[in-house]
Scaffold this motif. Structure first.
Motif, PDB file in Angstrom:
ATOM      1  N   TYR A 210      12.765   5.940  -4.876  1.00 51.80           N
ATOM      2  CA  TYR A 210      12.141   5.931  -6.187  1.00 51.80           C
ATOM      3  C   TYR A 210      10.887   5.048  -6.198  1.00 51.80           C
ATOM      4  N   CYS A 211      10.964   3.869  -5.566  1.00 52.04           N
ATOM      5  CA  CYS A 211       9.776   2.994  -5.507  1.00 52.04           C
ATOM      6  C   CYS A 211       8.630   3.682  -4.781  1.00 52.04           C
ATOM      7  N   PHE A 212       8.964   4.399  -3.722  1.00 56.32           N
ATOM      8  CA  PHE A 212       7.921   5.105  -2.960  1.00 56.32           C
ATOM      9  C   PHE A 212       7.260   6.174  -3.827  1.00 56.32           C
ATOM     10  N   LYS A 213       8.081   6.925  -4.605  1.00 58.38           N
ATOM     11  CA  LYS A 213       7.509   7.980  -5.427  1.00 58.38           C
ATOM     12  C   LYS A 213       6.638   7.408  -6.539  1.00 58.38           C
ATOM     13  N   VAL A 214       7.090   6.320  -7.167  1.00 60.34           N
ATOM     14  CA  VAL A 214       6.270   5.710  -8.215  1.00 60.34           C
ATOM     15  C   VAL A 214       4.928   5.258  -7.649  1.00 60.34           C
ATOM     16  N   ALA A 215       4.950   4.661  -6.434  1.00 60.89           N
ATOM     17  CA  ALA A 215       3.701   4.213  -5.811  1.00 60.89           C
ATOM     18  C   ALA A 215       2.776   5.387  -5.530  1.00 60.89           C
ATOM     19  N   LYS A 229       2.261  -2.693  -5.773  1.00 59.54           N
ATOM     20  CA  LYS A 229       3.475  -3.379  -6.225  1.00 59.54           C
ATOM     21  C   LYS A 229       4.730  -2.608  -5.821  1.00 59.54           C
ATOM     22  N   PHE A 230       4.759  -1.303  -6.052  1.00 56.88           N
ATOM     23  CA  PHE A 230       5.969  -0.535  -5.768  1.00 56.88           C
ATOM     24  C   PHE A 230       6.132  -0.266  -4.267  1.00 56.88           C
ATOM     25  N   TYR A 231       5.027  -0.197  -3.513  1.00 53.80           N
ATOM     26  CA  TYR A 231       5.175  -0.114  -2.052  1.00 53.80           C
ATOM     27  C   TYR A 231       5.832  -1.393  -1.525  1.00 53.80           C
ATOM     28  N   GLU A 232       5.441  -2.543  -2.070  1.00 57.26           N
ATOM     29  CA  GLU A 232       6.051  -3.795  -1.646  1.00 57.26           C
ATOM     30  C   GLU A 232       7.520  -3.863  -2.057  1.00 57.26           C
ATOM     31  N   ASP A 233       7.848  -3.345  -3.246  1.00 57.00           N
ATOM     32  CA  ASP A 233       9.247  -3.309  -3.657  1.00 57.00           C
ATOM     33  C   ASP A 233      10.054  -2.417  -2.730  1.00 57.00           C
ATOM     34  N   ALA A 234       9.493  -1.276  -2.355  1.00 51.33           N
ATOM     35  CA  ALA A 234      10.192  -0.387  -1.429  1.00 51.33           C
ATOM     36  C   ALA A 234      10.375  -1.054  -0.070  1.00 51.33           C
TER      37      ALA A 234
END
Length: 1183
Positions: A210-215, A229-234
């Motif tokens: 999900y984090c990857f898709k949001v990014a 931000k979301f790539y780092e979360d992933a």
């Protein structure tokens, strides 16, 4: 970055779909591609293709545990198959047509809404019109919008046949697409972010996905901050899976995690560098490597880990290289951690290319170990043929054929290991390592980091060596050895030379093998090195120890003595030095082989007589570990007749035949054995019969029957130390026994010329004068022997060290570019101009002459004259060299006689000029009244006589005879002939006037301008003169005076008509107390009436009658005369009363000069005969 798919390497691009009106698809697509933020198009020709946009059954969300982290084709699907916006294009005929056409439009719209409803794709309806005339009714437009369920701003009218309207339509369409696409990707990202915030998932894998898709959706919107931000979360969620996930077998699970981490790290680094955050990107990369460096995995697939590490450094290097971000300066001082701050190299791609090659080398070594395992080698054959990449990134599966369908079967860890080893066997890692090192080398070279570049070159050479490409390895090792030699890195140089020695052996190059072997044997590695523990690899030559030096020394000299060495391990070729293939080495002043043999040559004297013995000391030094026996030495000079051959007493008989062939002087020595670091000194006497410089060029040492070393001779006074030995703890000794000779000895000695028995006499008659042809007699007299093949060389050199040419300065009396010229060489008896004389002169230039002289018998003499011309005053040195043979025998040495003479060039005549008006006559010139500039040009009155006085001064030291003086017209001054009249005063001819040094000569000319010309050239004064010789000088030198022309350019004059001319007329003298009359004549030359105001000043020495102040009128073209009666009151030279005339029209004043107003007053009547006096006075000049 070639390992990533295209959709991963570049930021995602918005995709829209066009349905209907296929003829407009190319136009719309081209426009969307040309926008600053391009948009890709998926063109569907008609509405029957709508089902391709719908969601398939496999894509529905499932609550079971996912089979992988990221699907391989998800991003590609959203870039090529899932549009954000669908544009339905209908023609105006379809919309406003009959009910059947309208029903078809409604059906197509309904099918389109059904197809895109599951994906939340935005809809745009476009009505295409040819022109405005095809306008659709408002009711039908409203019905179409309601049926499509779109906002009114997303139902667009598209005009296609009007150029301006087409452009506006495209802009409106592009704006609607961009706006709706941004809304679509924002909604999709928000939908998935809601799942992340609510944590509505059971598995951590879905969090990563999900984090990857949001990014990715944020990248579609160009929202780089949210994407980062979301790539780092992933990435952080992925790292938490290490050691906790049990979904796959251990080996494949770690491979998948590392592959996804690689992808996420690439995205994060690219975004940081895109935002010009170089420091953050470097620190992120360091943290990324620290997080995964220790996750090696199973021992049997450890090579996969090193391959992954190499890939990380390669990708980051390419990102840094292609980034436009500026590298910060001095970042290492304030960044990084306290334990390990950032270094300067971490901001350059070269550092990462080098480490990528390092880890690739680790991968190669580990893979070789895996391939050598027997259980692996047996099964590599067919176990990997059907293995392909799985649906998920980082996974592999076996493709099984089940009838007409195919199925994917998960691999076990053992099967995956077999597949990985088989795949690794297909690639040649050495060439990949070389390519990485080459990039690092080029990058370091561009940064001027020569040491790091040399290290990369060294690693490349080792890879080529391991591949068996010895030619490429040798060329790279040579460059590395050169740097290590300059730096003085002995241990590293030893290793490199060992590789070079082995490459030469493999290539069969005897010369290179001997050179590298001798260089290694002469390196400063003492026996102390044996006590130190030699760790690490030192290449084919082994550790740098003294026994290794000795072994290499013995091997090299064994080859010199005839013992062959195998060139390869197969033994099919051998290195050998034979009679057919002798070996000759050259050692110059910068050769590293100076350590092997260093030669010093010192003459004991600096200047010697020809034929006298010259003491010479030859010193040889070697740093080889064992004594070296020399069979023969040959000392070579620039005069081959002086060459000396030195043979050992022991080897003299063996070398007798060879020495007999050389026909050189032979000396013997008790022994010719070179000991380590000990000078071998040999002193001999030689003789030179030839004058000039005698220089020792080289020393040739014969060390074997077919091996010689030619060493460049060096002077002890200028000899450099051995670079690698100067810091060693050795006893310093001098090349010669005499320390003074060691500090001042030279390998060059000057042999004096044989005493000439010929007189060379240069005769000159005082200083030369500018402009004249100056003759210098040169006399050659034979006193001791005849003269054969004589040659005379003449050189003119500036006595002050400058040049004889001055292109920057030209003087008015000469336009020649050369200050002094050698015009010719002639014989004094009149035959110099004959054909024979011309043929004898080989070459004459402005400052050089070469003349062969005939045969001169004993006691005879021969002479010639040098003709030199000075164009400017300059002192010169005349050098005359006579070279001749004393006899006609072959091989006789040429004798040289040199003479020099300084000759000063002086300016003979300096000319001047001066313009004057007639006595007691003044003209009113308006240009002089009105002009306020700095123009110094003289002004003359039109049709009035002016006096020109030309003066000439003798500035030389010799008397001059003046021949004539005249004013001549120049080629570019044709107006002189008709614009003025020039007449000379006096008696005309000069009658050969003699002008002694320092004397002036003056001549008077009258000039009458006849045309009103603003800039009148008055011509050039030509003065002809010659040098006056005395009787003794003329008889001694047999020279005749040559006539010289000196020219003086007269200035341009301003010619104008004088409106008023005032003349003062009075007696030449007066008698005390006797009255006399003075007249003032005023001439009006204009067509106007001139009003003149005059005044007469009182004088204490004269009584004056008449008006003192008045105003008169002078008629046009007439004159007016004023008369005054004067009575003198004092005798002697007296000033007449001052008369001042003022022209009221021109506001100009005329006043006679004091000299014109002077008269001599006699006290009484002089008792002289005026008639007789008048007959003796010179005739006055009337104008």
């Amino acid at each position: 970055m070639d390992g990533y798919a295209e959709e991963l390497q570049t930021p995602p691009v918005t995709l829209i779909s066009l349905v209907g009106c296929p003829e407009l698809h190319p136009t719309i697509s081209s426009y969307l591609h040309s926008k600053q933020t391009p948009i890709n198009t998926l063109a569907l020709p008609d509405f029957s293709k709508i089902p391709v946009l719908g969601r398939t059954q496999k894509e529905t969300v499932d609550c079971r545990q996912p089979d992988g982290i990221l699907k391989r084709d998800w991003l590609l699907k959203h870039r090529t198959r899932v549009p954000a916006v669908v544009a339905a294009l209908f023609s105006s005929d379809q919309v406003s047509g009959d009910p059947e056409a309208w029903l078809q439009v409604c059906t197509d719209l309904e099918n389109l809404k059904t197809g895109v409803r599951g994906r939340n794709i935005k809809l745009v309806v476009v009505v295409v019109q040819s022109t405005y005339k095809d306008e659709v009714s408002e009711d039908r437009i409203i019905a179409l919008r309601k049926h499509a369920e779109v906002d009114s701003k997303y139902l667009l009218i598209f005009i296609q046949n009007d150029a301006s309207e087409l452009t506006r339509s495209l802009k409106r369409l592009g704006g609607a697409f961009a706006e709706l696409a941004k809304i679509y990707y924002r909604d999709e990202g928000q939908r998935i972010k809601t799942r992340i915030e609510k944590k509505s998932f059971k598995f951590n894998v879905l969090n990563i996905r999900y984090c990857f898709k949001v990014a990715v959706y944020a990248e579609f919107r160009r929202d780089w901050v949210e994407a980062l931000k979301f790539y780092e979360d992933a990435y952080r969620a992925l790292h938490e899976m290490v050691g906790t996930s049990t979904r796959l077998p251990a080996i494949q699970r770690l491979v998948e995690i590392k592959t996804v981490a690689d992808l996420l790290h690439f995205k994060i680094s690219a975004l940081l560098l895109h935002g010009r955050k170089v420091i953050e990107a470097v620190m992120w990369f360091r943290q990324h490597i620290l997080s995964y460096k220790m996750l090696v995995g199973a021992p049997e697939v450890v090579f996969l880990h090193w391959d992954w590490m190499s890939r990380q450094f390669l990708i980051f290097a390419e990102l840094l290289e292609t980034s436009a971000a500026t590298i910060p300066s001095n970042a290492s001082l304030v960044l990084g951690t306290s334990e390990k701050p950032l270094t300067e190299w971490e901001f350059h791609p070269a550092y990462y290319y080098e480490l990528a090659a390092h880890y690739m080398r680790e991968k190669k070594y580990c893979q070789e170990v895996a391939l050598s395992a027997s259980e692996t080698s047996k099964r590599i054959g067919s176990s990997s043929e059907s293995v392909i990449q799985s649906v998920f990134i980082g996974q592999f599966a076996r493709l099984l054929e089940q009838g007409e369908a195919f199925a994917m079967q998960t691999l076990t860890d053992a099967e995956y290991v077999h597949y990985a080893v088989a795949e690794g066997k297909r690639f040649q890692d050495s060439y990949e390592i070389i390519a990485l090192l080459k990039k690092s080398f080029e990058s370091y070279s561009s940064l001027k980091a020569q040491r790091m570049a040399s290290y990369c070159r060294n690693q490349m050479a080792r890879e080529y060596f391991a591949l068996g490409e010895f030619g490429n390895a040798k060329s790279l090792f040579d460059g590395v050895a050169s740097l290590y030699m300059q730096e003085g890195w002995i241990t590293l140089l030893w290793e490199i030379l060992g590789y070079l020695r082995e490459c030469s052996r493999k290539l069969g190059s005897v010369k290179d093998f001997i050179e590298y072997s001798l260089e290694m044997a002469a390196l400063p590695i003492s026996s102390v090195a044996e006590s130190s523990s030699c760790k690490g690899e030192y290449g084919p030559a082994g550790p740098p120890t003294f026994p290794q030096r000795e072994m290499i020394h013995k091997e090299a000299f064994g080859l010199v003595k005839g013992e062959p060495i195998l060139a390869s391990d197969e033994g099919n070729c051998a290195l050998a030095i034979t009679e057919d293939q002798p070996l000759h080495l050259e050692i110059d002043l910068i050769s590293p082989l100076r350590m092997v043999l260093l030669s010093s040559v010192a003459f004991h004297d600096k200047v010697v007589k020809p034929g006298a013995p010259i003491s010479l000391t030859l010193s040889l030094l070697s740093q080889l570990p064992h004594p070296v026996e020399i069979n023969q030495l040959e000392i070579q000079f620039n005069q081959s007749a002086c060459n000396v051959t030195i043979a050992s007493v022991i080897k003299e008989a063996a070398m007798a035949s060879y020495i007999g062939e050389t026909s050189t002087h032979v000396e013997t020595a008790p022994n010719l054995i070179l000991l380590t670091n000990k000078w071998l000194r040999l002193t001999y006497d030689i003789k030179s019969e030839q004058g000039g410089k005698l220089e020792c060029v080289s020393v040739i040492a014969r060390l074997g029957p077919y091996f010689t070393i030619c060493c460049r001779a060096e002077s002890p006074a200028s000899m450099d130390d051995l670079p690698l030995w100067k810091f060693e703890d050795l006893v310093q000794t001098f090349p010669t026994r005499d320390p003074a000779l060691a500090f001042s000895g030279q390998k060059v000695v000057q042999v004096e010329e044989p005493d000439p028995q010929v007189d060379l006499v240069l005769g000159a008659t005082g200083p030369a004068l500018v402009g004249e042809r100056f003759f210098i007699p040169v006399t050659v007299t034979s006193k001791g022997h005849a003269i054969y093949s004589g040659e005379l060389k003449i050189n003119l050199v500036d006595a002050k060290g400058g040049g004889l040419v001055s292109p920057r300065k030209t003087e008015p009396f000469s336009m020649d570019s050369h200050h002094v010229e050698l015009l010719g060489i002639s014989e004094p008896d009149g035959e110099g101009e004959s054909q024979a004389g011309v043929d004898n002169i080989k070459k004459i230039q402005q400052s050089f002459g070469l003349l062969p002289i005939p045969f001169i018998k004993l006691g005879d003499s021969w002479c010639c004259k040098l003709e030199i011309k000075w164009n400017r005053p300059k002192p010169i040195m005349l050098y005359v060299s006579l070279g001749y043979l004393p006899n006609s025998e072959a091989g006789v040495q040429k004798v040289h006689v040199h003479k020099s003479l300084q000759i000063d060039g002086e300016t003979a005549i300096v000319m001047g000029h001066h313009f004057m008006l007639p006595y007691r006559q003044h003209s009113l010139l308006l240009s002089r009244i009105k002009s306020h500039d700095s123009d110094d040009s003289p002004s003359l009155a039109l049709n009035q006589t002016s006096i020109l006085i030309i003066s000439a001064k003798n500035c030389s030291e010799v008397p001059l005879r003046l021949k004539s003086m005249s004013i001549e017209m120049d080629d570019d001054d044709d107006e002189i002939g008709y614009s003025c009249t020039v007449r000379q005063g006096g008696d005309g001819p000069l009658d050969d006037a003699l002008l002694v040094p320092g004397e002036y000569f003056k001549k008077v000319f009258s000039i009458v301008p006849e045309l009103n010309f603003p800039r009148l050239a008055t011509g050039t004064v030509s003065l002809r003169w010659n040098r006056e010789f005395g009787f003794e000088e003329q008889s001694r030198s047999e020279l005749t005076a040559t006539e010289v022309l000196t020219r003086h350019k007269l200035p341009h004059v301003n010619v104008e008509m004088a409106p008023l001319i005032v003349s003062l007329e009075c007696p030449p003298h007066a008698i005390l107390g006797s009255p006399f009359t003075c007249y003032v004549r005023i001439q009006n030359q204009t067509e106007l009436l001139q009003e003149v105001k005059y005044s007469l000043a009182d004088s204490q020495t004269f009584l004056c009658s008449g008006f003192h102040n008045d105003t008169i009128f002078v008629l046009p073209k007439s004159e007016h005369i004023l008369g005054y009666k004067l009575v003198s009151l004092a005798s002697g030279v007296q000033q007449l009363p001052q008369v001042t005339l003022t022209s009221l029209r021109y506001s100009a004043e005329l006043r006679p000069s004091l000299s014109a107003s002077t008269v001599f007053v006699f006290p009484f009547e002089p008792q002289i005969m005026m008639d007789d006096l008048g007959s003796k006075l010179p005739e006055p000049i009337f104008t």
